[in-house]
Design an enzyme around this catalytic site. Structure first.
Site, short mmCIF file in Angstrom:
data_model
loop_
_atom_site.label_atom_id
_atom_site.label_comp_id
_atom_site.label_asym_id
_atom_site.label_seq_id
_atom_site.Cartn_x
_atom_site.Cartn_y
_atom_site.Cartn_z
N ARG A 2 49.59 43.12 -2.67
CA ARG A 2 50.63 43.28 -1.64
C ARG A 2 52.02 43.18 -2.25
O ARG A 2 52.95 43.83 -1.78
CB ARG A 2 50.45 42.23 -0.54
CG ARG A 2 49.24 42.52 0.33
CD ARG A 2 49.14 41.61 1.54
NE ARG A 2 47.97 41.93 2.34
CZ ARG A 2 47.66 41.32 3.49
NH1 ARG A 2 48.45 40.37 3.96
NH2 ARG A 2 46.57 41.67 4.16
N SER A 9 50.31 32.62 2.08
CA SER A 9 50.02 31.65 3.13
C SER A 9 49.90 30.30 2.43
O SER A 9 49.09 30.14 1.53
CB SER A 9 48.71 32.04 3.80
OG SER A 9 48.52 31.28 4.97
N GLU A 13 52.61 39.76 5.78
CA GLU A 13 52.19 38.54 5.07
C GLU A 13 51.88 38.83 3.61
O GLU A 13 51.16 39.78 3.28
CB GLU A 13 50.92 37.99 5.75
CG GLU A 13 50.39 36.76 5.04
CD GLU A 13 49.03 36.31 5.58
OE1 GLU A 13 48.67 36.70 6.70
OE2 GLU A 13 48.35 35.57 4.86
N ARG A 16 44.72 45.81 3.09
CA ARG A 16 43.51 45.05 3.39
C ARG A 16 42.34 45.62 2.62
O ARG A 16 41.77 46.64 2.99
CB ARG A 16 43.24 45.09 4.89
CG ARG A 16 42.25 44.05 5.40
CD ARG A 16 42.20 44.02 6.91
NE ARG A 16 43.47 43.63 7.49
CZ ARG A 16 43.88 42.37 7.62
NH1 ARG A 16 43.09 41.38 7.27
NH2 ARG A 16 45.08 42.09 8.12
N ARG A 66 36.60 39.78 0.05
CA ARG A 66 36.44 39.46 1.47
C ARG A 66 35.73 40.59 2.19
O ARG A 66 36.06 41.76 1.99
CB ARG A 66 37.80 39.20 2.11
CG ARG A 66 38.49 38.02 1.46
CD ARG A 66 39.73 37.57 2.17
NE ARG A 66 40.33 36.47 1.41
CZ ARG A 66 41.49 35.91 1.70
NH1 ARG A 66 42.18 36.32 2.76
NH2 ARG A 66 41.96 34.92 0.97
#
Length: 425
Positions: free
Chosen positions: A391, A352, A349, A277, A262
């Site tokens: 994560r 999702s 998070e 991130r 990303r």
RNA sequence: GGUGAGGUGUCCGAGCGGUUGAAGGAGCACGCCUGGAAAGCGUGUAUACGGCAACGUAUCGAGGGUUCGAAUCCCUCCCUCACCGCCA
């Protein structure tokens, strides 16, 4: 993509439902284009019919040996009218299509109102955050302390938002991915898949990343452009694109472990520290393809599969229902799973899980044969992280740390760690 | 990279300039037959858009072209398969 028929028939209803997603549907523009489309389509089809009738007559006249020059001449005027009409029709249809392809999915009725993550609603909590007898460190401190996590070297090789892992930490990362994959295939009924990491624009259109979110992607230019996948959701969901799957085979459950890429454009300054991130991270992704009436239940089930990983790892978490304003483009309903991070004293998070209903299916023409009607109908697609590997590793580091900075290996990961039960001990 | 063959409906496969949305078969659905099933027989079986409907229009990998008319002819591109070369 929304059903064009629905948008046409009930533009105001659709617009009001989209308000929950903070999307403004330009109903007036749509109506205007729509009425022009109708008019021109009728004209075009009339002209086409005329052409078909005349060329048939032409063929018969010729066969009968009659003179056809008058017929031929009458046709040439018709032809240019038809050509103009066809060009105009095509332009309007393309414009309608391009507007529609930028409209997000309609949220389910039970999706909470709200504009950002502060309005998300906690659904349940699992586990109790450990109360440390010392000040818990964050994963950056823990990783660097043992020389097993190295952002500086990564930045010389690549740049910001990359990481190098070594030794037991790299192994822990791999162990987590293996453990997740094994759990989902063995206990949750998912089929393991291996898929391309470079995909074409069409696949990204199918899942809804294009045309609206190109700036979030890494593009690989070439004779034919490719994009690095931002999530395995893209290649895995597209497994059913342009297919009519047998109703007997539903639901389809796929799991894939892939890297994700990303660009993180627009997130400057957010989570700059650590592995939260990154431009590149690994994820185990769950995808389900189900009959429409099953998708609500399937979302609960799929979310439960992702939660199961955290339960087995004994990591405290909570599940939140995203509010309309915080939901993604393709989602009709989304649950986020947030894991407890002692280093930040907060839930972050880690997964999702979304039901996209027929939104992606329509974009990629993924269908099944409805046994009730015998006709092809769109499937529903769902996806969820099960889980984000990096994560999850962060959560293990921070939750399983000892006062001296060493890290206990969670019980369920021991079979994957080749005899190591403490990292940095 | 080179050469050759192809891409047609849910699937397989015919058609190679006009009435072909598309033969034939398989699958599926319904009916007959049967104690029940299989086999057999009969009927039906694409999608989108417009229309209350009858019906009309479009779609034979994608895009252009030739033609009064294209699934059928020509060009470009994409993809698949086979053989050769190269290669992790």
């Amino acid at each position: 993509m929304l059903d064009a028929k629905l948008v046409r028939a009930e533009p105001d209803l659709v617009a009001s439902k989209l308000e929950k997603k903070r999307f403004k549907l330009d109903v007036e523009r749509l109506n205007q284009l729509e009425s022009r489309r109708k008019e021109i389509q009728v004209r075009t089809e009339d002209l086409q019919k005329e052409r078909n009738v005349r060329s048939r007559a032409f063929g018969e006249a010729k066969k009968a040996g009659q003179d056809v020059s008058a017929l031929q001449e009458a046709m040439s005027a018709l032809k240019s009218d038809l050509e103009n009409a066809e060009v105009e029709l095509k332009a309007i249809q393309e414009e309608l299509q391009s507007i529609l392809s930028l409209v997000p999915n309609i949220p389910d009725d039970d999706v909470p109102e709200g504009k950002d993550e502060n309005d998300n609603v906690e659904v349940r909590k699992w586990g109790v955050p450990e109360s440390f007898t010392f000040e818990p460190k964050d994963h950056v401190a823990l990783g660097e302390m043992h020389g097993l996590l190295d952002f500086e070297t990564a930045s010389t090789i690549s740049g910001a938002r990359f990481a190098v892992m070594r030794g037991a930490l790299a192994r822990l990362h791999r162990a987590l991915a293996q453990f997740m994959l094994d759990t989902h295939t063995t206990n949750h009924g998912y089929e393991e898949t291996y898929v391309p990491y470079l995909v074409n624009a069409n696949a990204l259109f199918g899942t809804g990343q294009l045309p609206k979110f190109e700036e979030d992607l890494f593009k690989v230019p070439g004779e034919r452009d490719y994009y690095l996948i931002p999530t395995a959701e893209v290649p895995v969901t597209n497994l059913v694109s342009d297919k009519i799957v047998d109703a007997k085979n539903l639901p389809l459950r796929f799991v894939a472990h892939t890297p994700c890429f990303r660009s993180e454009a627009g997130s400057y300054g957010r989570d700059v520290r650590g592995m939260i991130r990154q431009h590149q991270f690994d994820k185990v992704e769950l995808v389900q393809v189900v009959a429409p009436e099953q998708s609500s239940a399937a979302l609960e089930e799929l979310t439960g599969h992702a939660e199961r990983i955290l339960q087995l790892l004994q990591l405290p978490y909570r599940v939140v229902a995203l509010c309309g304003g915080d939901m993604g483009f393709s989602a009709a309903k989304t649950y986020d799973i947030e894991v407890w991070l002692p280093g930040q004293q907060t839930y972050r998070e880690i997964s999702s899980c979304s039901n996209t209903r027929d939104f992606q299916a329509r974009r990629m023409q993924a269908r099944y044969r409805d046994p009730a009607t015998g006709k092809p109908a769109l499937v529903h697609t769902l996806n969820g992280s099960g889980l984000a590997v990096g994560r999850t590793m962060i959560a293990v580091l921070e939750n399983y740390q000892n006062e001296d900075g060493s890290i206990r290996v969670p019980e369920v990961l021991k079979p994957y760690m080749g005899g190591v039960d403490v990292i940095g001990g």
